[in-house]
Design an enzyme around this catalytic site. Structure first.
Site, PDB file in Angstrom:
ATOM      1  N   LYS A 197       0.816  -1.229   0.000  1.00 36.69           N
ATOM      2  CA  LYS A 197       0.000   0.000   0.000  1.00 36.69           C
ATOM      3  C   LYS A 197       0.841   1.266   0.000  1.00 36.69           C
ATOM      4  O   LYS A 197       0.480   2.268  -0.610  1.00 36.69           O
ATOM      5  CB  LYS A 197      -1.001  -0.002   1.163  1.00 36.69           C
ATOM      6  CG  LYS A 197      -0.437   0.025   2.544  1.00 36.69           C
ATOM      7  CD  LYS A 197      -0.327  -1.246   3.362  1.00 36.69           C
ATOM      8  CE  LYS A 197      -0.884  -2.512   2.936  1.00 36.69           C
ATOM      9  NZ  LYS A 197      -0.567  -3.689   3.705  1.00 36.69           N
ATOM     10  N   GLY A 207      -6.279  -6.308   4.130  1.00 31.92           N
ATOM     11  CA  GLY A 207      -5.823  -7.709   4.116  1.00 31.92           C
ATOM     12  C   GLY A 207      -6.783  -8.670   3.449  1.00 31.92           C
ATOM     13  O   GLY A 207      -7.005  -8.622   2.242  1.00 31.92           O
ATOM     14  N   LYS A 227      -4.102   3.349   2.721  1.00 27.67           N
ATOM     15  CA  LYS A 227      -5.283   2.591   2.289  1.00 27.67           C
ATOM     16  C   LYS A 227      -6.414   3.555   1.902  1.00 27.67           C
ATOM     17  O   LYS A 227      -7.143   3.321   0.923  1.00 27.67           O
ATOM     18  CB  LYS A 227      -5.723   1.643   3.403  1.00 27.67           C
ATOM     19  CG  LYS A 227      -4.674   0.555   3.661  1.00 27.67           C
ATOM     20  CD  LYS A 227      -4.863  -0.150   4.992  1.00 27.67           C
ATOM     21  CE  LYS A 227      -3.753  -1.160   5.259  1.00 27.67           C
ATOM     22  NZ  LYS A 227      -3.728  -1.691   6.612  1.00 27.67           N
TER      23      LYS A 227
END
Ligand code: HSE
Length: 437
Positions: free
Chosen positions: A107, A136, A207
């Site tokens: 990321k 995840g 993220k």
């Protein structure tokens, strides 16, 4: 070599790399039957071939030079699980330039260099797949790109860092301080020895940048995203939040008011109502609440890190790579040529939690309330624990208002002669649910 099989070059054989290998051994036949092609690990690049590992990669496949992977014309897909940004960037760039499909869980790489890499992938017509980069094992990237393709995404509220969620959960459950909860997380292996990326909020920030880019279809500039970590959260605030009916979560917020509205992308510790499902996301778990204009609310919950959950996400991208090998190319719903127009954080609205330490004198509450009122901030709740000393704590919930106004009010409150400590301000998201017809 089976020419119809997907030939994989695996770069990195740490926890997740080894997990991908083992899970392909375990479920390879199942995946092959479902995807219509076998998945063969052809080469594995490791940094140190002599390192003693819990799982040894087959010696015949190992190389110490990741460049061999990008250069091997038989390799269809490079799985980048090396971590770090600099070398990973060189590998992904070389792989895309050579026309290889790329799968990555990195990321930081995508948030920092994704604009160039997604542009290169588009230019070369090859997929750059990144299911493992956000939350995840939760299949949130494919959910947004595929399952929710018929929606305009109005908002996403995500608990996307397990380390922070573990620390905040333990602070709430056990009433312990941040430092103690962090130490516990490190002892149990949930937090890195250097937990800075997690607790500063930047792992969640990376993220959020990817989610924001997917939602807007344009690139979210990391420099314009406001990211605040959890290091300054005091046990007292967790306790007051609980008394007021809230839990404190590190929340990634991506939302847009109306179709033409600017996109809000930020990561900040925020109060959420205790009865809301996000408040029940405990420990290292992650959850992402997506609101689409057609679907209404959809909540995705699961393991946001760890060997097997992350392997599951990587293998789902390998399934996608099988389809790409047959010519079904899905490019990311991000147009890197465009930059997403972001809402300045001071113009973003929310409710707020405020804690003040002030002189315990008549008229102090009125002075604070008047000042807040001058900046358009309404008080919904006030809590003043009984005190006999000469200082008092005032804990307030403020109604919906722009962040900038509240911050201005706070600066003035901090300067009042009756204010004893730096005020504590946290966002509060009421999170009303929405169902569509
Ligand atoms: N360190 C992250 C977490 C996982 O604690 O959730 C990888 O992004």
């Amino acid at each position: 070599m089976d020419a119809r099989a997907l030939q994989i070059g695996l770069a990195g054989f740490g926890n997740v790399g080894a997990g991908v290998y083992l899970n392909l051994v375990r479920n390879g036949d199942l995946v092959a039957a479902r995807c219509g092609c076998r998945l063969e690990v052809r080469r594995i690049a490791v940094r140190d071939v002599n390192r003693v590992r819990a799982v040894d990669p087959p010696a015949a496949l190992v190389t110490a030079d990741w460049r061999e992977l990008a250069a091997d014309p038989e390799i269809d897909v490079i799985v980048e699980l090396m971590g770090g940004v600099s070398e990973a960037y060189d590998l992904v760039k070389a792989a895309l330039e050579a026309g290889r499909i790329v799968v990555t869980g990195n990321k930081a790489l995508l948030a920092e260099r994704g604009r160039e890499l997604f542009a290169l992938a588009r230019e070369r017509g090859v997929p750059l797949l990144f299911e493992a980069a956000v939350a995840g094992g939760i299949p949130i990237i494919k959910a947004i790109q595929e399952s929710l393709v018929g929606n305009r995404i109005e908002s996403i509220y995500g608990i996307v860092n397990g380390t922070c969620n573990y620390i905040l959960t333990r602070m709430q459950e056990a009433g312990i301080a941040y430092a103690e909860a962090l130490e516990e997380a490190q002892r149990l292996g949930y937090a890195e020895a250097d937990p800075a990326l997690d607790v500063s909020g930047w792992d969640a920030g990376h993220k959020a940048i990817l989610l924001g880019s997917l939602v807007s279809g344009a690139w979210v500039d990391p420099g314009s995203v406001v990211v605040e970590g959890i290091e300054h959260i005091a046990a007292a605030d967790i306790g007051y939040a609980e008394r007021l009916g809230y839990a404190v979560k590190l929340l990634a917020v991506i939302r847009r008011k109306g179709e033409a509205g600017l996109l809000e992308v930020r990561v900040q510790p925020s109060l959420v109502p205790s009865q809301h499902m996000l408040a029940a996301v405990h420990g290292v778990f992650n959850a992402v609440l997506v609101r689409g204009d057609v679907v209404g609310d959809a909540l995705f919950y699961g393991s946001g890190a760890g060997r097997d959950p992350t392997s599951s996400a990587v293998i789902s991208d390998l399934g996608e790579a099988c389809r790409a090998k047959r010519g079904v190319i899905q490019t990311a719903l991000i147009n890197p040529a465009e930059e997403a127009a972001l809402l300045p954080v001071d113009e973003s609205f929310s409710h707020y939690y405020l804690r003040l330490n002030v002189d315990n004198l008549p008229g102090v509450l009125a002075r604070v309330a008047a000042l807040l009122g001058d900046h358009g901030a309404g008080i919904t709740t006030v809590l003043q624990p009984e005190t006999e000393g000469d200082s008092a704590e005032l804990v307030m919930v403020l109604g919906d208002a722009p962040y900038g106004s509240i911050r201005r009010a706070l600066r003035e409150i901090a300067e009042l002669d009756c204010t004893r400590e730096t005020p504590v301000l946290l966002r509060l998201e009421p999170l009303e649910t929405r169902a569509t017809a």
